[in-house]
Motif scaffolding. Structure first.
Motif, mmCIF file in Angstrom:
data_model
loop_
_atom_site.group_PDB
_atom_site.id
_atom_site.type_symbol
_atom_site.label_atom_id
_atom_site.label_comp_id
_atom_site.label_asym_id
_atom_site.label_seq_id
_atom_site.Cartn_x
_atom_site.Cartn_y
_atom_site.Cartn_z
ATOM 1 N N GLY A 75 30.422 36.149 48.288
ATOM 2 C CA GLY A 75 31.633 36.930 48.480
ATOM 3 C C GLY A 75 32.892 36.397 47.832
ATOM 4 N N SER A 76 32.812 35.295 47.100
ATOM 5 C CA SER A 76 34.014 34.786 46.452
ATOM 6 C C SER A 76 34.391 35.672 45.267
ATOM 7 N N ARG A 77 35.662 35.991 45.185
ATOM 8 C CA ARG A 77 36.185 36.768 44.061
ATOM 9 C C ARG A 77 37.007 35.881 43.122
ATOM 10 N N SER A 78 36.979 34.572 43.307
ATOM 11 C CA SER A 78 37.857 33.685 42.545
ATOM 12 C C SER A 78 37.569 33.704 41.047
ATOM 13 N N ARG A 89 27.897 42.668 42.544
ATOM 14 C CA ARG A 89 27.465 41.936 43.741
ATOM 15 C C ARG A 89 26.821 42.896 44.729
ATOM 16 N N GLU A 90 27.439 44.059 44.934
ATOM 17 C CA GLU A 90 26.909 45.025 45.892
ATOM 18 C C GLU A 90 25.530 45.530 45.472
ATOM 19 N N ARG A 91 25.299 45.735 44.186
ATOM 20 C CA ARG A 91 23.964 46.157 43.731
ATOM 21 C C ARG A 91 22.918 45.112 44.108
ATOM 22 N N ILE A 92 23.289 43.849 43.995
ATOM 23 C CA ILE A 92 22.365 42.779 44.372
ATOM 24 C C ILE A 92 22.146 42.784 45.884
ATOM 25 N N LEU A 93 23.250 42.822 46.640
ATOM 26 C CA LEU A 93 23.130 42.810 48.102
ATOM 27 C C LEU A 93 22.270 43.970 48.596
ATOM 28 N N ALA A 94 22.485 45.146 48.031
ATOM 29 C CA ALA A 94 21.747 46.334 48.467
ATOM 30 C C ALA A 94 20.268 46.261 48.111
ATOM 31 N N GLY A 95 19.905 45.422 47.148
ATOM 32 C CA GLY A 95 18.512 45.339 46.729
ATOM 33 C C GLY A 95 17.774 44.094 47.171
ATOM 34 N N LEU A 96 18.398 43.258 47.982
ATOM 35 C CA LEU A 96 17.749 42.013 48.387
ATOM 36 C C LEU A 96 16.425 42.243 49.118
ATOM 37 N N ASP A 97 16.353 43.308 49.908
ATOM 38 C CA ASP A 97 15.124 43.563 50.665
ATOM 39 C C ASP A 97 13.920 43.780 49.749
ATOM 40 N N ARG A 98 14.131 44.200 48.515
ATOM 41 C CA ARG A 98 13.030 44.416 47.562
ATOM 42 C C ARG A 98 12.390 43.106 47.123
ATOM 43 N N ARG A 140 33.915 39.665 53.887
ATOM 44 C CA ARG A 140 34.670 38.664 53.116
ATOM 45 C C ARG A 140 35.253 39.308 51.856
ATOM 46 N N VAL A 141 34.455 40.099 51.164
ATOM 47 C CA VAL A 141 34.925 40.779 49.954
ATOM 48 C C VAL A 141 36.077 41.719 50.301
ATOM 49 N N ASP A 142 35.920 42.494 51.362
ATOM 50 C CA ASP A 142 36.977 43.427 51.751
ATOM 51 C C ASP A 142 38.274 42.709 52.119
ATOM 52 N N ARG A 143 38.175 41.595 52.845
ATOM 53 C CA ARG A 143 39.385 40.842 53.188
ATOM 54 C C ARG A 143 40.117 40.389 51.925
ATOM 55 N N GLN A 144 39.371 39.917 50.943
ATOM 56 C CA GLN A 144 39.995 39.468 49.697
ATOM 57 C C GLN A 144 40.583 40.640 48.913
ATOM 58 N N ARG A 145 39.890 41.766 48.901
ATOM 59 C CA ARG A 145 40.401 42.939 48.191
ATOM 60 C C ARG A 145 41.723 43.405 48.812
ATOM 61 N N VAL A 146 41.770 43.473 50.133
ATOM 62 C CA VAL A 146 42.994 43.896 50.817
ATOM 63 C C VAL A 146 44.107 42.887 50.560
ATOM 64 N N GLU A 150 44.166 45.702 46.926
ATOM 65 C CA GLU A 150 43.167 46.690 46.509
ATOM 66 C C GLU A 150 42.571 47.383 47.728
ATOM 67 N N GLU A 151 41.947 48.499 47.476
ATOM 68 C CA GLU A 151 41.264 49.233 48.546
ATOM 69 C C GLU A 151 39.991 48.479 48.928
ATOM 70 N N PRO A 152 39.636 48.453 50.208
ATOM 71 C CA PRO A 152 38.359 47.849 50.589
ATOM 72 C C PRO A 152 37.187 48.663 50.039
ATOM 73 N N MET A 153 36.074 48.014 49.828
ATOM 74 C CA MET A 153 34.870 48.686 49.335
ATOM 75 C C MET A 153 34.063 49.307 50.461
ATOM 76 N N TYR A 154 34.168 48.737 51.640
ATOM 77 C CA TYR A 154 33.295 49.114 52.745
ATOM 78 C C TYR A 154 34.110 49.703 53.878
ATOM 79 N N VAL A 155 33.527 50.648 54.568
ATOM 80 C CA VAL A 155 34.162 51.228 55.737
ATOM 81 C C VAL A 155 33.742 50.377 56.932
ATOM 82 N N ALA A 156 34.721 49.886 57.657
ATOM 83 C CA ALA A 156 34.412 49.056 58.828
ATOM 84 C C ALA A 156 33.690 49.874 59.876
ATOM 85 N N ALA A 157 32.683 49.277 60.485
ATOM 86 C CA ALA A 157 31.937 49.964 61.549
ATOM 87 C C ALA A 157 32.837 50.137 62.762
ATOM 88 N N ALA A 158 32.799 51.317 63.337
ATOM 89 C CA ALA A 158 33.654 51.614 64.497
ATOM 90 C C ALA A 158 33.061 51.078 65.770
#
Length: 158
Positions: A75-78, A89-98, A140-146, A150-158
């Protein structure tokens, strides 16, 4: 020994991908586990190039590139604070289960540190732990984006 015993006794491993005539993933990977290519030609490849680490003077450029991958994937954006980096990064995260339970193939020599070693440990942790880790990375990515305006990438779960 039966095929079932082989499957139970075998852990997924890193294998070296070759680009020579006749080399196949099917021939190199465990026949029951199967394999996935995770080098730079795949979605799982390390965006940090070993050659760049060598140019920067690192004593062990393979280890430096693998460490950079671990930090970035966690999650580092440095080093890559862009939408492109976050989307990759998200493409990788979304495909880890494969990758779970499969041999992973990269072109790095087996005696050198490689990002595939990290992926093996990550994807073969208990599924609930991996899901929690991915959730933490996305937060972590969303906190850094905000923080960076920048706009967050993910919608926080309610």
């Amino acid at each position: 020994m039966t095929g079932r015993q082989i499957a139970l006794d075998t852990q997924p491993r890193r294998i070296r991908r070759r680009r020579t005539e006749g080399w196949t993933l099917v021939g190199a990977a465990h026949p029951l586990l199967g394999g996935m290519i995770v080098d730079r030609s795949s979605r799982y490849g390390n965006p940090c190039k070993v050659g760049l680490m060598q140019e920067m003077g690192y004593e062990d450029p393979h280890a430096a590139a693998a460490a950079n991958y671990r930090t970035w994937l966690a999650g580092s954006r440095s080093d890559w604070p862009t939408d492109e980096g976050d989307q990759r990064r998200e493409r990788i995260l979304a495909g880890l289960d494969r990758l779970r339970g499969k041999d992973l193939a990269c072109t790095c020599p087996l005696d050198r540190t490689c990002h595939a070693d990290y992926l093996l440990r990550l994807v073969n942790m208990p599924a609930v732990d991996l899901a929690a880790w991915v959730t933490q990375v996305r937060a972590r990515v969303d906190r850094q984006r905000v923080r960076d305006g920048e706009e967050p990438m993910y919608v926080a779960a309610a």
